[in-house]
Design a protein around this motif. Structure first.
Motif, PDB file in Angstrom:
ATOM      1  N   ASP A  85      74.753 -24.159  15.305  1.00 51.14           N
ATOM      2  CA  ASP A  85      75.102 -25.678  15.480  1.00 51.14           C
ATOM      3  C   ASP A  85      74.175 -26.822  14.719  1.00 51.14           C
ATOM      4  O   ASP A  85      74.252 -27.436  15.418  1.00 51.14           O
ATOM      5  N   HIS A 121      72.285 -35.321  14.135  1.00 51.93           N
ATOM      6  CA  HIS A 121      72.722 -35.153  15.427  1.00 51.93           C
ATOM      7  C   HIS A 121      73.123 -36.443  15.799  1.00 51.93           C
ATOM      8  O   HIS A 121      74.170 -36.780  16.816  1.00 51.93           O
ATOM      9  N   TRP A 396      79.478 -27.600  14.784  1.00 49.98           N
ATOM     10  CA  TRP A 396      79.178 -28.154  16.081  1.00 49.98           C
ATOM     11  C   TRP A 396      80.440 -28.935  16.691  1.00 49.98           C
ATOM     12  O   TRP A 396      80.078 -29.734  17.997  1.00 49.98           O
ATOM     13  N   ARG A 397      80.936 -29.705  15.426  1.00 52.90           N
ATOM     14  CA  ARG A 397      81.537 -30.529  16.031  1.00 52.90           C
ATOM     15  C   ARG A 397      82.964 -30.934  15.123  1.00 52.90           C
ATOM     16  O   ARG A 397      83.234 -30.204  14.393  1.00 52.90           O
ATOM     17  N   SER A 415      80.625 -23.828  20.687  1.00 56.33           N
ATOM     18  CA  SER A 415      79.847 -22.984  19.775  1.00 56.33           C
ATOM     19  C   SER A 415      78.307 -23.490  21.319  1.00 56.33           C
ATOM     20  O   SER A 415      78.373 -24.214  22.006  1.00 56.33           O
ATOM     21  N   PHE A 417      75.698 -25.946  20.958  1.00 54.42           N
ATOM     22  CA  PHE A 417      75.177 -26.451  20.918  1.00 54.42           C
ATOM     23  C   PHE A 417      75.974 -27.580  22.673  1.00 54.42           C
ATOM     24  O   PHE A 417      75.547 -27.946  22.942  1.00 54.42           O
ATOM     25  N   TYR A 418      77.598 -27.070  22.221  1.00 60.53           N
ATOM     26  CA  TYR A 418      78.564 -27.527  23.619  1.00 60.53           C
ATOM     27  C   TYR A 418      78.425 -26.535  24.771  1.00 60.53           C
ATOM     28  O   TYR A 418      77.104 -27.989  25.614  1.00 60.53           O
TER      29      TYR A 418
END
Lengths: 438, 154
Positions: A85, A121, A396-397, A415, A417-418
């Protein structure tokens, strides 16, 4: 030695001989401050830090000198950088960072590298951006691609444009693809590529090759020494252009024109030796980039082919017939049913396919089984309220644009990151609005 | 049930299931390699005191049926998760926890070391600068804004 094994989660067991009888700082210089007054050997202290999230770790570097040293350990930051991520989206960007973050002694400054990624980010999540407007097209822009130095766009004014500042007064051409230099402040394009007789619907810029497809049924490919790109025109003939931008316009040339589709070429992708294109004539075609000959035609869709992506083993295409098809070895291997309207955009990674549709939803599909894993819509998860036109995803997005005049950035629920940013419950999807109106 | 006798630094003898003892890689190696007669011999652990060894044995006994964890997987899935039993277990003085972690490091009980590290990491996460100075007992030094914090404040 012990430290690295802990941080790398590797052969930890080998070091059990590190007895606690050994003084924690026996190898340290005499002026060493005990990091934690912790009676913990540095290897364990480092292991503690390896459990921290980046922000806490950053905080630790400001607590005291000893912690600063420990928390700045490049191994900790390298580990963070290597997580999926926190990866940069493109290999080119990664390479650039590897160079910019090199220290004088040739080592990689992982902490700086991570700080850069972190800043990126944040800008995404907060919607920080600079708006610059580029001029040149006289009619609607249908496709655009960029890299570090240039923006290429295709338009219904039927040209591809590359302009430099001193050509600001260049003539407006009938059908264009335009190229802008992203590094200068000039709002004018440095180059205009003419050749298509219809709207330029799609283009793909890869290295020094630009390929474009058009409603004149052709694909054109161009090559350039400096700017490197090739252009292909889609519905009937496909053209390849050779293009060198050494301060003159003279060396821009269409290398190959590929003719074969019977309707507008809507989507295409290029690699080293081939072009794959999808058309309103319901077919996909695989072309040889050098000769411009059609190698293969894939028939099966019952509607216009609107989007595609391929890698070495497969081609994935989305169509107006509401389905996504996975093609392997010239045959349709799987058909994904589930969208209630035409599939306008898609992207796949190692295990999933993500698609956007006129039905206003984004769906996640399993590549293996063809099953729909989840759906993102405006009722349940702040999705688009209008038709979805385009999307792109990375580690990640997911960034998607729609007819509701918004660009949405959605954190990928798959992910890690989420998980860190949205807490423990995966039931809710967080959406960030970057731009509310265009 | 085969048992093992562990003798701490203070001379106390702890009797435990040998399978439990073998969750420590150091003890496992000692038992398997050195042909200790489990019926008669005690295994001396000369650098760990009873007050440290006792909780370690409690922990090992409670976790004896756990699957050995794959460290990378756990880190990825739930970096900050600690079970309720472990939370109770961790309610102790930090000084004692350091000793336990050091001992667990020596005995090579990876899961216990990870647990301790995770616990301390969690404390660091939720504490302010002043609290950190207090908890970890170091001298206050001027705070320099780090790169990340500068970004945070942007």
């Amino acid at each position: 030695m012990g430290e690295s094994s802990v941080v790398e989660c590797g052969s930890w067991q080998q070091h059990h001989t590190v007895s606690l009888l050994a003084e924690p700082h026996q190898d340290c210089p005499s002026n060493c401050q005990d990091p934690f007054t912790w009676k913990l050997p540095p290897s364990l202290a480092l292991h503690v830090f390896s459990f921290l999230d980046p922000v806490s770790l950053g905080r630790c570097t400001a607590v005291c000198k000893a912690w600063r040293m420990l928390a700045s350990d490049p191994r900790l930051w390298r580990r963070l950088c290597l997580r999926p991520d926190w990866q940069l989206a493109s290999p080119a960007a990664r390479h650039r960072q590897m160079i910019s973050c090199r220290t004088d002694d040739g080592l990689m400054d992982w902490k700086k590298a991570f700080a850069d990624r972190y800043r990126l980010h944040r800008n995404w999540l907060r919607g920080n951006c600079n708006v610059r407007t580029f001029h040149g097209h006289t009619q609607g822009v249908f496709c655009v691609q960029f890299d570090d130095t240039r923006i290429v766009s295709g338009s219904s004014d039927k040209t591809i444009k590359v302009r430099r500042r001193h050509y600001a007064a260049a003539q407006v051409l009938p059908v264009s693809v335009q190229v802008w230099n992203i590094r200068t402040n000039s709002p004018w394009s440095v180059m205009t590529l003419v050749g298509h007789s219809g709207t330029v619907r799609c283009l793909h810029l890869q290295g020094n090759r630009l390929v474009s497809g058009s409603s004149d049924c052709t694909i054109k490919a161009m090559l350039s020494m400096q700017f490197d790109f090739a252009l292909i025109n889609v519905p009937e003939p496909h053209l390849v252009w050779d293009l060198s931008t050494q301060h003159t316009w003279s060396s821009i040339a269409c290398k190959v024109t590929m003719v074969g589709h019977s309707h507008t070429v809507r989507c295409l992708q290029v690699d080293e030796d081939k072009v794959v294109s999808g058309s309103y004539d319901h077919t996909l075609k695989v072309w040889d980039l050098r000769t411009g000959l059609c190698r293969e035609t894939l028939v099966g869709h019952e509607g216009a082919v609107l989007c595609l992506q391929f890698d070495t083993t497969k081609i994935v295409s989305g169509s107006g017939d509401k389905t996504i098809k996975v093609w392997k070895e010239g045959r349709c291997a799987v058909t994904l049913n589930g969208h209630e309207d035409a599939v306008t955009c898609l992207q796949f990674d190692s295990c999933r396919i993500i698609s956007g549709s006129l039905d206003r939803t984004i769906k996640f599909w399993s590549q293996e089984t063809g099953a729909c894993l989840s759906t993102l819509d405006w009722m349940k998860s702040e999705g688009h309220t209008g038709v979805i036109r385009c999307l792109q995803a990375d580690g990640w997005r997911i960034v998607s644009g729609g007819d509701d005049k918004t660009l949405k950035v959605t954190l990928d629920p798959g992910s890690t990151f989420y998980w860190q940013h949205c807490g423990q419950e995966p039931t809710e999807m967080k959406v960030y609005h970057i731009i509310n109106t265009w | 049930m085969v048992i093992a006798r562990l003798q701490s630094k203070d001379g106390d003898i702890f009797i435990i299931d040998v399978d439990v003892a073998k969750r420590s890689n150091t003890l496992k190696l000692a038992i398997e390699m050195s042909k200790i007669d489990l019926d008669d011999d005690v295994i001396p652990i000369e650098n760990i005191t009873s007050n440290v060894l006792k909780p370690i044995i409690d922990w090992l006994t409670y976790h004896k049926d756990d699957e050995p964890s794959e460290p990378i997987k756990i880190l990825k899935a739930k970096p900050y998760y600690i079970s309720n039993w472990d939370k109770e277990f961790l309610k102790m003085d930090l000084k004692l926890l350091y000793e336990i972690m050091n001992a667990a490091h020596f005995l090579d009980i990876k899961d216990l070391v990870d647990l301790g590290c995770k616990h301390i990491a969690n404390i660091i996460k939720i504490s302010s600068h002043e609290e950190l100075t207090e908890i970890f007992e170091f001298e206050a030094t001027p705070i320099l804004l780090t790169e990340l914090e500068q970004i945070e404040n942007m």
